[in-house]
Design a protein around this motif. Structure first.
Motif, PDB file in Angstrom:
ATOM      1  N   ASP A 130       0.835  -1.211   0.000  1.00  0.00           N
ATOM      2  CA  ASP A 130       0.000   0.000   0.000  1.00  0.00           C
ATOM      3  C   ASP A 130       0.868   1.259   0.000  1.00  0.00           C
ATOM      4  O   ASP A 130       0.581   2.231  -0.709  1.00  0.00           O
ATOM      5  CB  ASP A 130      -0.933   0.026   1.207  1.00  0.00           C
ATOM      6  N   ILE A 131       1.926   1.260   0.793  1.00  0.00           N
ATOM      7  CA  ILE A 131       2.838   2.403   0.869  1.00  0.00           C
ATOM      8  C   ILE A 131       3.518   2.624  -0.486  1.00  0.00           C
ATOM      9  O   ILE A 131       3.603   3.752  -0.976  1.00  0.00           O
ATOM     10  CB  ILE A 131       3.871   2.206   1.993  1.00  0.00           C
ATOM     11  N   VAL A 132       3.990   1.546  -1.096  1.00  0.00           N
ATOM     12  CA  VAL A 132       4.621   1.635  -2.418  1.00  0.00           C
ATOM     13  C   VAL A 132       3.638   2.211  -3.433  1.00  0.00           C
ATOM     14  O   VAL A 132       3.983   3.096  -4.218  1.00  0.00           O
ATOM     15  CB  VAL A 132       5.154   0.258  -2.869  1.00  0.00           C
ATOM     16  N   ASP A 133       2.407   1.741  -3.405  1.00  0.00           N
ATOM     17  CA  ASP A 133       1.385   2.208  -4.337  1.00  0.00           C
ATOM     18  C   ASP A 133       1.162   3.718  -4.197  1.00  0.00           C
ATOM     19  O   ASP A 133       1.156   4.448  -5.202  1.00  0.00           O
ATOM     20  CB  ASP A 133       0.070   1.456  -4.099  1.00  0.00           C
ATOM     21  N   VAL A 134       1.010   4.195  -2.979  1.00  0.00           N
ATOM     22  CA  VAL A 134       0.796   5.627  -2.758  1.00  0.00           C
ATOM     23  C   VAL A 134       2.023   6.427  -3.190  1.00  0.00           C
ATOM     24  O   VAL A 134       1.906   7.454  -3.862  1.00  0.00           O
ATOM     25  CB  VAL A 134       0.435   5.907  -1.275  1.00  0.00           C
ATOM     26  N   PHE A 135       3.205   5.949  -2.813  1.00  0.00           N
ATOM     27  CA  PHE A 135       4.447   6.640  -3.170  1.00  0.00           C
ATOM     28  C   PHE A 135       4.575   6.807  -4.680  1.00  0.00           C
ATOM     29  O   PHE A 135       4.837   7.895  -5.183  1.00  0.00           O
ATOM     30  CB  PHE A 135       5.637   5.862  -2.599  1.00  0.00           C
ATOM     31  N   LEU A 136       4.382   5.718  -5.416  1.00  0.00           N
ATOM     32  CA  LEU A 136       4.579   5.748  -6.869  1.00  0.00           C
ATOM     33  C   LEU A 136       3.491   6.532  -7.600  1.00  0.00           C
ATOM     34  O   LEU A 136       3.723   7.023  -8.707  1.00  0.00           O
ATOM     35  CB  LEU A 136       4.648   4.329  -7.423  1.00  0.00           C
ATOM     36  N   ASN A 137       2.325   6.653  -7.014  1.00  0.00           N
ATOM     37  CA  ASN A 137       1.210   7.298  -7.692  1.00  0.00           C
ATOM     38  C   ASN A 137       0.919   8.716  -7.215  1.00  0.00           C
ATOM     39  O   ASN A 137      -0.076   9.306  -7.632  1.00  0.00           O
ATOM     40  CB  ASN A 137      -0.045   6.425  -7.574  1.00  0.00           C
ATOM     41  N   THR A 138       1.785   9.256  -6.381  1.00  0.00           N
ATOM     42  CA  THR A 138       1.620  10.635  -5.927  1.00  0.00           C
ATOM     43  C   THR A 138       2.647  11.510  -6.633  1.00  0.00           C
ATOM     44  O   THR A 138       3.843  11.292  -6.493  1.00  0.00           O
ATOM     45  CB  THR A 138       1.812  10.749  -4.398  1.00  0.00           C
ATOM     46  N   PRO A 139       2.194  12.502  -7.366  1.00  0.00           N
ATOM     47  CA  PRO A 139       3.144  13.402  -8.038  1.00  0.00           C
ATOM     48  C   PRO A 139       3.663  14.483  -7.093  1.00  0.00           C
ATOM     49  O   PRO A 139       3.025  14.814  -6.093  1.00  0.00           O
ATOM     50  CB  PRO A 139       2.298  14.025  -9.149  1.00  0.00           C
ATOM     51  N   PHE A 140       4.811  15.026  -7.428  1.00  0.00           N
ATOM     52  CA  PHE A 140       5.341  16.197  -6.737  1.00  0.00           C
ATOM     53  C   PHE A 140       4.427  17.374  -7.049  1.00  0.00           C
ATOM     54  O   PHE A 140       4.027  17.572  -8.199  1.00  0.00           O
ATOM     55  CB  PHE A 140       6.770  16.472  -7.209  1.00  0.00           C
ATOM     56  N   SER A 141       4.104  18.161  -6.051  1.00  0.00           N
ATOM     57  CA  SER A 141       3.170  19.277  -6.242  1.00  0.00           C
ATOM     58  C   SER A 141       3.745  20.365  -7.142  1.00  0.00           C
ATOM     59  O   SER A 141       2.998  21.046  -7.849  1.00  0.00           O
ATOM     60  CB  SER A 141       2.788  19.898  -4.897  1.00  0.00           C
ATOM     61  N   GLY A 142       5.061  20.561  -7.090  1.00  0.00           N
ATOM     62  CA  GLY A 142       5.677  21.639  -7.851  1.00  0.00           C
ATOM     63  C   GLY A 142       5.487  23.003  -7.225  1.00  0.00           C
ATOM     64  O   GLY A 142       5.926  24.006  -7.795  1.00  0.00           O
TER      65      GLY A 142
END
Length: 150
Positions: free
Chosen positions: A118-130
């Protein structure tokens, strides 16, 4: 995405679950070991993952040891790496959105495989806000890194 993965004996229990998730979701995995549960030194497995990410050969890196602490410390010695030790999905989201982390560390003795995925999924699918404030802070971290890198 291309994901580099490395672990020591303490993170080995998470490896199969995470790599299966990554491949099932279409990611290419660069596996830097280990391939059995024998005792090894975590810096030897953190370094090639961090170097791969720093050189742009992988989009992200994932490392795991017993607690995630030692392997994340080792990864963060490589210039250009921002490795976050994660044990919850909120932090996984925040470190990508705010810190633009390019690596994550997990503790094989502190979280189970289900939570790790679950942690990996959230990490990989969250973009940097910029957002300017977040980039400014990352730039300050990079300046510290440059100051002390020889």
């Amino acid at each position: 995405m291309k994901i580099a993965f490395g672990c020591d004996h303490g993170g080995f229990v998470l490896k199969a679950e995470i790599i299966e998730y990554l491949k099932k979701n279409g990611h290419e995995v660069m596996d830097f070991g280990i391939n059995d549960g024998h005792s090894v030194d975590y810096p030897d497995y953190s370094l090639p993952v961090a170097e791969c990410v720093s050189a742009g050969q992988a989009d992200f890196g994932i490392v795991a040891c017993g607690t995630g602490i030692g392997i994340s410390i080792a990864a963060n010695k490589v210039p250009g790496v921002r490795c976050a030790l994660l044990s919850d999905t909120f932090s996984a989201h925040a470190t990508r959105e705010h810190n633009n982390a390019n690596m994550m560390a997990l503790g094989g003795r502190t979280i189970g495989p289900g939570l790790a995925v679950d942690i990996v999924d959230v990490f990989l699918n969250t973009p940097f806000s910029g957002d300017e404030r977040h980039q400014r802070r990352i730039d300050k971290i990079t300046a510290i890194e440059k100051k002390y890198s020889k």
